[in-house]
Design an enzyme around this catalytic site. Structure first.
Site, short mmCIF file in Angstrom:
data_model
loop_
_atom_site.label_atom_id
_atom_site.label_comp_id
_atom_site.label_asym_id
_atom_site.label_seq_id
_atom_site.Cartn_x
_atom_site.Cartn_y
_atom_site.Cartn_z
N CYS A 2 8.68 62.13 71.26
CA CYS A 2 10.11 62.40 70.71
C CYS A 2 9.98 63.55 69.63
CB CYS A 2 10.46 61.02 70.17
SG CYS A 2 12.14 61.08 69.55
N GLN A 21 9.40 51.16 76.12
CA GLN A 21 8.55 52.23 75.37
C GLN A 21 8.58 51.78 73.76
OE1 GLN A 21 10.29 56.05 74.56
NE2 GLN A 21 8.39 56.77 75.84
N MET A 43 15.29 56.72 78.19
CA MET A 43 16.09 57.88 77.39
C MET A 43 16.96 57.03 76.54
SD MET A 43 17.33 60.64 80.05
CE MET A 43 17.77 59.59 81.39
N GLY A 49 9.96 66.39 83.86
CA GLY A 49 10.76 67.59 83.19
C GLY A 49 11.29 68.40 84.38
#
Ligand SMILES: Cc1cc2nc3c(=O)[nH]c(=O)nc-3n(C[C@H](O)[C@H](O)[C@H](O)COP(=O)(O)O)c2cc1C
Length: 328
Positions: A84, A54, A1, A185
């Site tokens: 994103c 990432q 994140m 999620g």
């Protein structure tokens, strides 16, 4: 994140039982231009492995170059961001936009997979618009192009973080590909992790916001439900996090960066609300630590034990530049 998964966060995640941790997203253009801040993302500590780093971008050749740099830096997995939703990223043709451009997305994965020996994974959303099922068509194409695993966050880009993740799509994706699918999620508890795994057939779950200020949730997922951590333990973990973050990015940056974490750690009924507000107003992290120790005196002993268990700091790594992304 972005703006969260700094080294201290990742190391903590590993310590609490995460099987794999991931860096913040790293701009391939930034790496290409040798941007000092971007290079800071390639700082990897010995106790983070296995670690995915990432990358995001829209040009296959630049993404391949970035992947090689990431692999050289020691990443165990190169992860590609096709999820994103933030405009700063999508307007450059990167992130979730690529779900609308499956040919280019496949070319990126193929170029990256050819460039590195490390496995290449892809993180995606369901699609751009609400109700989109793009991930079910794009996912198999990415596997064909060389993706060794897929992580699905089944919200649309338009949704950002509103509504709920629709894991029926995760189950459909699992049926369509023969590589591990990671469900992401709204996985915020052991019960939720078990339900998502059972209903989707996913190989693993990825925990995002649920672990912010709450590494204990990772331990419950791995080892079983446990009572809420005591105040002393919460304060000690937060102090360790503060100290590591200061070491990582310096006092000036860390002092601002850490403010959001105070609420995450001290909320959930662990400390009275005004206490958090008080911490946010303090100027230095030393003052924050002092206040925490005053509010939970037993934290000093817990902290001493935690610090004793920490591996030694790699000074070589500390010489590399550091940066923090804006968040998003
Ligand atoms: C502040 C923030 C930053 C994020 N940055 C990234 C990122 O850099 N790369 C990425 O793939 N996902 C990013 N995400 C999305 C999360 O990885 C995850 O897919 C999403 O939050 C849903 O999972 P959760 O409900 O467990 O949080 C970010 C989410 C948040 C809240």
């Amino acid at each position: 994140m972005a703006g969260v998964s700094v080294q201290a966060f990742r190391r903590q995640g590993r310590r609490f039982g995460a099987g794999l941790v991931c860096s913040e997203m790293v701009s391939c253009a930034g790496l290409h231009h040798g941007n000092e801040r971007t290079l800071g993302y390639l700082r990897i500590a010995a106790d983070e492995h296995p670690l995915a780093v990432q990358i995001f971008g829209s040009e296959p050749a630049l993404m391949a170059e970035a992947a090689r740099m990431v692999e050289d830096a020691g990443a165990d997995i190169v992860d590609i961001n096709f999820g994103c939703p933030v405009r700063k990223v999508t307007k450059t043709g990167a992130g979730a936009t690529l779900l609308d451009e499956p040919d280019r997305a496949a070319r990126i994965v193929s170029a990256v997979a050819d460039a590195v020996d490390a496995p290449v994974s892809v993180k995606m959303r369901r699609g751009l618009e609400d109700g989109s099922r793009a991930c079910l068509d794009v996912g198999p194409r990415l596997v064909e192009a060389g993706a060794a695993s897929l992580t699905l966050h089944p919200r649309s880009a338009r949704q950002m973080y509103t509504g709920t993740a629709d894991h029926t799509l995760t189950a459909e994706l699992v049926e369509r590909v023969d590589v591990p699918v990671i469900a992401c999620g709204d996985v915020t508890s052991r019960a939720r992790a078990q339900a998502v795994l059972a209903s989707t057939g996913a190989a693993a779950v990825m925990v995002g916001r649920g672990a912010q200020g709450n590494p204990w949730v990772l331990r419950t997922m791995v080892e079983g439900d446990a009572p809420e951590p005591a105040r002393e333990e919460v304060a000690a973990e937060l102090i360790l996090f503060v100290r590591e973050t200061v070491r990582e990015m310096g006092e000036r940056r860390a002092a601002g960066f850490l403010k959001k974490f105070y609420g995450w750690y001290l909320g959930r009924g662990r400390f009275p609300r005004p206490f958090k507000q008080e911490l946010v107003l303090l100027e230095s992290t030393d003052a924050v630590i002092e206040r925490l120790l005053a509010a939970a005196p037993g934290a000093a002993g817990v902290l001493a034990r935690l610090e004793e268990e920490q591996p030694p700091v790699d000074d070589r790594l500390l010489e590399l530049p550091v940066s923090i992304y804006g968040g998003g």
